[in-house]
Every structure is written in C-alpha cells, then in structure tokens.
Design a protein around this motif. Structure first.
Motif, PDB file in Angstrom:
ATOM      1  N   ALA A 241       0.815  -1.214   0.000  1.00  0.00           N
ATOM      2  CA  ALA A 241       0.000   0.000   0.000  1.00  0.00           C
ATOM      3  C   ALA A 241       0.849   1.263   0.000  1.00  0.00           C
ATOM      4  O   ALA A 241       1.786   1.399   0.767  1.00  0.00           O
ATOM      5  CB  ALA A 241      -0.923   0.005   1.209  1.00  0.00           C
ATOM      6  N   ILE A 242       0.511   2.152  -0.909  1.00  0.00           N
ATOM      7  CA  ILE A 242       1.047   3.511  -0.936  1.00  0.00           C
ATOM      8  C   ILE A 242      -0.163   4.418  -0.841  1.00  0.00           C
ATOM      9  O   ILE A 242      -1.124   4.263  -1.602  1.00  0.00           O
ATOM     10  CB  ILE A 242       1.807   3.810  -2.238  1.00  0.00           C
ATOM     11  N   GLU A 243      -0.121   5.350   0.088  1.00  0.00           N
ATOM     12  CA  GLU A 243      -1.202   6.317   0.192  1.00  0.00           C
ATOM     13  C   GLU A 243      -0.647   7.706  -0.054  1.00  0.00           C
ATOM     14  O   GLU A 243       0.450   8.039   0.394  1.00  0.00           O
ATOM     15  CB  GLU A 243      -1.878   6.252   1.558  1.00  0.00           C
ATOM     16  N   ALA A 244      -1.425   8.491  -0.776  1.00  0.00           N
ATOM     17  CA  ALA A 244      -1.038   9.860  -1.076  1.00  0.00           C
ATOM     18  C   ALA A 244      -1.939  10.813  -0.314  1.00  0.00           C
ATOM     19  O   ALA A 244      -3.118  10.525  -0.095  1.00  0.00           O
ATOM     20  CB  ALA A 244      -1.163  10.129  -2.576  1.00  0.00           C
ATOM     21  N   THR A 245      -1.371  11.934   0.077  1.00  0.00           N
ATOM     22  CA  THR A 245      -2.165  13.016   0.648  1.00  0.00           C
ATOM     23  C   THR A 245      -2.505  13.955  -0.494  1.00  0.00           C
ATOM     24  O   THR A 245      -1.615  14.417  -1.221  1.00  0.00           O
ATOM     25  CB  THR A 245      -1.375  13.768   1.738  1.00  0.00           C
ATOM     26  N   VAL A 246      -3.799  14.194  -0.658  1.00  0.00           N
ATOM     27  CA  VAL A 246      -4.280  15.034  -1.753  1.00  0.00           C
ATOM     28  C   VAL A 246      -5.146  16.142  -1.164  1.00  0.00           C
ATOM     29  O   VAL A 246      -6.031  15.885  -0.349  1.00  0.00           O
ATOM     30  CB  VAL A 246      -5.116  14.208  -2.756  1.00  0.00           C
TER      31      VAL A 246
END
Length: 88
Positions: free
Chosen positions: A8-13
């Motif tokens: 899992a890679i999560e981005a802050t948008v």
C-alpha cells in the motif's frame, strides 16, 4: 484506488472547496485528515495503482493537488507534463 495491503502507498491530496463534499462522499469521511478554513480538505488516497490514481486526479481537474509522498507527486507532475507535451 487499487492496492494490496502488503504494498500500500497512500497519497495526501488536497481537494479544493468546490469538490470537497463530493470527494468526501466518494472516499468516506475517515479518509479526511484535515479541513481548511477555505473549505478545502486533505484526504488520504490509495495510490499504488498509478494509472487509476492519475485518472482519479485528472478527473478533479484543477481542484486537486497531490501533496505527498514526494515520489507520487513527482509521478503525477511528470505524467501531466508528458501529456501536455511540456518537456520542462
């Protein structure tokens, strides 16, 4: 937007105020990590599937900015430049 737990890679948008409510409904309130005075929100979004993530981002047009991690932001910026034909 497509990921397995192990990779899992999560981005802050950051989502602008005009699309914040719709994005929160789409992603779920638990994905909102910050609310700003101007009505924008910061959300955590799965970004392991780069094609799906970029597609989601482009659908928000100017109402979204990838804040981090740096490698996901750079990928989106590079992809947008290549699509626009901007070599800079």
């Amino acid at each position: 937007i497509g990921h397995a737990v192990d990779d899992a890679i999560e981005a802050t948008v950051r989502i602008g105020h005009l699309r914040a409510a719709a994005s929160e409904r789409e992603l779920g309130a638990e994905r909102v990590i910050a609310r700003h005075d101007d009505g924008s929100i910061d959300v955590l979004v799965p970004a392991t599937n780069a094609d799906a993530f970029r597609s989601w981002i482009i659908g928000l047009v100017e109402h979204a900015e990838v804040l981090e991690p740096p490698e996901v932001r750079a990928d989106v910026v590079d992809w947008l430049r290549s699509v626009a034909g901007d070599g800079s």
